[in-house]
Write a protein that holds these residues in place. Structure first.
Motif, PDB file in Angstrom:
ATOM      1  N   ASN A  13     -13.989 -13.086  19.284  1.00 42.65           N
ATOM      2  CA  ASN A  13     -13.402 -12.088  18.387  1.00 42.65           C
ATOM      3  C   ASN A  13     -14.256 -11.843  17.151  1.00 42.65           C
ATOM      4  O   ASN A  13     -14.356 -10.721  16.669  1.00 42.65           O
ATOM      5  CB  ASN A  13     -11.986 -12.490  17.971  1.00 42.65           C
ATOM      6  N   SER A  55     -13.962 -17.708  12.370  1.00 41.25           N
ATOM      7  CA  SER A  55     -12.586 -17.977  12.790  1.00 41.25           C
ATOM      8  C   SER A  55     -12.235 -19.425  12.459  1.00 41.25           C
ATOM      9  O   SER A  55     -13.041 -20.171  11.908  1.00 41.25           O
ATOM     10  CB  SER A  55     -12.433 -17.728  14.295  1.00 41.25           C
ATOM     11  N   LEU A  90     -10.870 -15.129  10.295  1.00 44.00           N
ATOM     12  CA  LEU A  90      -9.861 -14.836  11.306  1.00 44.00           C
ATOM     13  C   LEU A  90      -9.031 -16.092  11.520  1.00 44.00           C
ATOM     14  O   LEU A  90      -9.571 -17.198  11.608  1.00 44.00           O
ATOM     15  CB  LEU A  90     -10.508 -14.420  12.629  1.00 44.00           C
ATOM     16  N   ASP A  92      -4.522 -17.455  12.231  1.00 45.24           N
ATOM     17  CA  ASP A  92      -3.152 -17.124  12.615  1.00 45.24           C
ATOM     18  C   ASP A  92      -2.211 -17.871  11.675  1.00 45.24           C
ATOM     19  O   ASP A  92      -2.276 -19.097  11.578  1.00 45.24           O
ATOM     20  CB  ASP A  92      -2.894 -17.537  14.060  1.00 45.24           C
ATOM     21  N   ASN A 100      -6.744 -19.689   8.401  1.00 42.74           N
ATOM     22  CA  ASN A 100      -8.047 -19.202   7.958  1.00 42.74           C
ATOM     23  C   ASN A 100      -8.921 -20.267   7.305  1.00 42.74           C
ATOM     24  O   ASN A 100      -9.809 -19.957   6.520  1.00 42.74           O
ATOM     25  CB  ASN A 100      -7.874 -18.003   7.010  1.00 42.74           C
ATOM     26  N   HIS A 124      -7.826 -12.235   8.172  1.00 41.46           N
ATOM     27  CA  HIS A 124      -7.035 -11.568   9.195  1.00 41.46           C
ATOM     28  C   HIS A 124      -6.012 -12.543   9.756  1.00 41.46           C
ATOM     29  O   HIS A 124      -6.313 -13.714   9.978  1.00 41.46           O
ATOM     30  CB  HIS A 124      -7.910 -11.040  10.334  1.00 41.46           C
ATOM     31  N   ASP A 125      -4.815 -12.037   9.998  1.00 40.98           N
ATOM     32  CA  ASP A 125      -3.730 -12.838  10.570  1.00 40.98           C
ATOM     33  C   ASP A 125      -3.451 -12.331  11.978  1.00 40.98           C
ATOM     34  O   ASP A 125      -2.983 -11.206  12.158  1.00 40.98           O
ATOM     35  CB  ASP A 125      -2.483 -12.714   9.705  1.00 40.98           C
ATOM     36  N   ASN A 126      -3.753 -13.153  12.966  1.00 41.84           N
ATOM     37  CA  ASN A 126      -3.538 -12.766  14.355  1.00 41.84           C
ATOM     38  C   ASN A 126      -2.061 -12.521  14.674  1.00 41.84           C
ATOM     39  O   ASN A 126      -1.746 -11.880  15.668  1.00 41.84           O
ATOM     40  CB  ASN A 126      -4.122 -13.815  15.304  1.00 41.84           C
ATOM     41  N   SER A 127      -1.164 -13.021  13.840  1.00 37.22           N
ATOM     42  CA  SER A 127       0.270 -12.782  14.049  1.00 37.22           C
ATOM     43  C   SER A 127       0.711 -11.420  13.510  1.00 37.22           C
ATOM     44  O   SER A 127       1.845 -11.015  13.729  1.00 37.22           O
ATOM     45  CB  SER A 127       1.107 -13.882  13.382  1.00 37.22           C
ATOM     46  N   LYS A 131      -4.971  -4.930  13.889  1.00 40.61           N
ATOM     47  CA  LYS A 131      -6.082  -5.394  14.725  1.00 40.61           C
ATOM     48  C   LYS A 131      -7.221  -5.898  13.835  1.00 40.61           C
ATOM     49  O   LYS A 131      -7.466  -5.333  12.769  1.00 40.61           O
ATOM     50  CB  LYS A 131      -6.598  -4.255  15.611  1.00 40.61           C
ATOM     51  N   PRO A 132      -7.933  -6.945  14.275  1.00 40.17           N
ATOM     52  CA  PRO A 132      -9.033  -7.475  13.458  1.00 40.17           C
ATOM     53  C   PRO A 132     -10.075  -6.415  13.096  1.00 40.17           C
ATOM     54  O   PRO A 132     -10.545  -6.360  11.964  1.00 40.17           O
ATOM     55  CB  PRO A 132      -9.650  -8.573  14.326  1.00 40.17           C
TER      56      PRO A 132
END
Length: 153
Positions: A13, A55, A90, A92, A100, A124-127, A131-132
């Motif tokens: 990612n 990430s 990146l 979650d 992070n 960025h929060d994957n939850s 989108k990243p």
């Protein structure tokens, strides 16, 4: 100005995010993208602006793609005075305190050796529904202003 974009990833990612950031920055700058695991600490140059995309893996650790670079920073202990960098992380938020953390580890390692972090540290929060790549493009637009050194002109 030359921009070096280094990404450290586990699943790929971060490479996609690095590509997006490069596309945005290419309008006004000369970006190059490198996998952190294949980039030498000795190649860091104060004449370049550094963008770190990293990430978080496991329980707040660096992804495997960032480990060789981080270990080299620790082993070589370079003087990074004059290096300016920005960070896009990146993660979650379901992981709470370690959210992070990988990008924070990289920022701390660079700053400890004299580099200066500028601009917003994007996380960025994957939850989230964002989108990243979307967040990366918006962030890259904002950091364009801090890429040029203060004495440029």
């Amino acid at each position: 100005m030359s921009v070096v974009i280094l990404y450290g990833t586990e699943t790929g990612n971060c490479e996609l995010v690095a590509d997006t950031i490069s596309d945005v920055l290419a309008v006004n700058h000369d970006p190059s993208i490198y996998d952190m695991s294949e980039y030498s600490v000795e190649d860091l140059d104060p004449a370049d602006f550094l963008v770190v995309v990293c990430s978080t893996f496991g329980e707040g650790e660096l992804p495997s793609g960032a480990e060789p670079f981080a270990e080299e920073l620790d082993d070589v202990e370079p003087d990074l005075t004059g290096v300016r960098f920005a960070v896009f992380g990146l993660g979650d938020s379901v992981y709470g305190e370690t959210f992070n953390h990988g990008s924070e580890i990289m920022a701390e390692k660079l700053a400890t050796r004299g580099a200066v972090q500028v601009g917003e540290h994007a996380r960025h929060d994957n939850s989230s529904a964002v989108k990243p790549a979307t967040l990366a493009a918006e962030w890259a637009e904002r950091i364009t202003a801090v890429i040029e050194p203060v004495n440029a002109g």
